[in-house]
Design an enzyme around this catalytic site. Structure first.
Site, mmCIF file in Angstrom:
data_model
loop_
_atom_site.group_PDB
_atom_site.id
_atom_site.type_symbol
_atom_site.label_atom_id
_atom_site.label_comp_id
_atom_site.label_asym_id
_atom_site.label_seq_id
_atom_site.Cartn_x
_atom_site.Cartn_y
_atom_site.Cartn_z
ATOM 1 N N GLU A 1 -4.512 9.477 2.061
ATOM 2 C CA GLU A 1 -4.983 9.916 0.884
ATOM 3 C C GLU A 1 -6.321 9.182 0.394
ATOM 4 O O GLU A 1 -6.380 8.101 0.569
ATOM 5 C CB GLU A 1 -3.783 9.588 -0.211
ATOM 6 C CG GLU A 1 -3.614 10.348 -1.102
ATOM 7 C CD GLU A 1 -2.437 9.601 -2.033
ATOM 8 O OE1 GLU A 1 -2.577 9.583 -3.427
ATOM 9 O OE2 GLU A 1 -1.409 9.123 -1.675
ATOM 10 N N ASP B 1 -4.113 -9.555 2.485
ATOM 11 C CA ASP B 1 -5.448 -9.639 2.453
ATOM 12 C C ASP B 1 -6.424 -9.115 1.097
ATOM 13 O O ASP B 1 -7.180 -8.308 0.925
ATOM 14 C CB ASP B 1 -5.846 -8.785 3.551
ATOM 15 C CG ASP B 1 -7.317 -9.225 4.212
ATOM 16 O OD1 ASP B 1 -8.079 -10.086 3.767
ATOM 17 O OD2 ASP B 1 -7.869 -8.210 4.891
#
Ligand code: ADP
Length: 292
Positions: free
Chosen positions: A98, A201
């Protein structure tokens, strides 16, 4: 623009996934990432986001990213782009997802972001780890399960990268010894904590303000770990707004002593950066280790 065989393949993959005929009109390069080529794909059904890299170098990197995005979406905590398809064409791997439309931050953006992350961190499982090894950047991330965080952190995070950096002649033997010394102290430094679903992360380059004005996170290195890992990472390159930390602390308070553990939790991403990008990151690693 991307080449025609890739366009056809991507159009096919999207058509199959979305059950409507998709035709790719255009691909515009998007900057901001460290590792992969990234594009905004324009189609008859709107925009999609495409990541490309070299198949031979990182065979399952995008499969792991796909599964990490799914895991984070399943948490229903923060907004995460829906992964749509991954595969290969010739020597390229691709990941389609997306497209995040940029928006303007709502007034309680940071509080909302903290609340979402805290909700995600409350998702737990009996042990630290993940069913398979995945990646942080392009480095293999080991996820062998352990029920004890200090053992997990030493054996799956700090020592494998310390060894890799030493083998690549990036760090000295003295640093290896210091790291081993620190690892022996981890049980004293980390009180017991339940495994938390981590982004893995979470630096400022891995979230955007979505069109609802709220944080949208991507490019994860997902595992069940100590939640202070995500929070230490947010402080590493620039840091998030102080409202974020206040809100997180009021919703899901950290165990006392967390301030001292920030540097220790940052050692892992600092080692990643030392190996991938060298330079000053090694000095930061040594600075943290000097205290132990
Ligand atoms: P890399 O894996 O190379 O680090 P990223 O996943 O961080 O690449 O993506 C690079 C940049 O593209 C990001 O910094 C962000 O600006 C943008 N980006 C990432 N994911 C999306 C997305 N789904 N939709 C729109 N833009 C994105």
């Amino acid at each position: 623009m991307i080449d025609e065989s890739l366009q056809i393949k991507l159009g096919g993959a999207l058509s199959e996934k979305l059950q409507v005929k998709i035709h790719i009109n255009d691909a515009k390069s998007v900057s901001g990432g460290d590792i992969n080529e990234t594009f905004r794909i324009a189609t008859n059904e709107g925009y999609f986001f495409l990541k490309l890299n070299n198949t031979a170098q990182y065979p399952d990197l995008f499969q792991q990213e796909f599964s990490g995005l799914q895991e984070l979406r399943a948490a229903y905590a923060l907004s995460v782009p829906k992964p749509l398809a991954t595969g290969t064409v010739a020597d390229k791997s691709y990941l389609l997802m997306e497209f995040i439309q940029k928006g303007v931050a709502v007034s309680d953006f940071w509080e909302n972001f903290a609340a979402g992350l805290a909700r995600q961190h409350l998702i737990t499982q009996p042990h630290f780890g993940y069913p398979v090894p995945n990646y942080i950047g392009t480095l293999k991330q080991y996820n062998t399960p352990y029920s004890n965080w200090p053992v997990f952190y030493a054996f799956n995070r700090l020592m494998p990268l310390t060894r890799l950096a030493y083998d690549k002649k990036i760090i000295e033997q003295q640093t290896v010894k210091q790291m081993e010394r620190l690892c022996r102290q981890l049980p004293r430094l980390f009180p017991a904590e339940q495994p938390a679903l981590l982004h893995g992360d979470l630096w400022s380059g891995n979230f955007m303000i979505g069109n609802d004005g709220r944080a949208c996170i991507y490019d994860p290195a997902v595992y069940y770990g100590h939640r202070e890992m995500d929070l230490a990472m947010t402080r590493l390159f620039g840091g998030f707004d102080t409202r974020f930390y206040y809100a997180y602390q009021s919703i899901y308070p950290l165990v006392p002593g967390w301030q001292e553990r920030i540097g220790i939790c940052q050692l892992y991403p600092l080692l990643v950066h030392t190996i991938l990008f060298g330079g000053n990151y090694y000095s930061s690693v040594r600075e943290v280790l000097a205290a132990y």
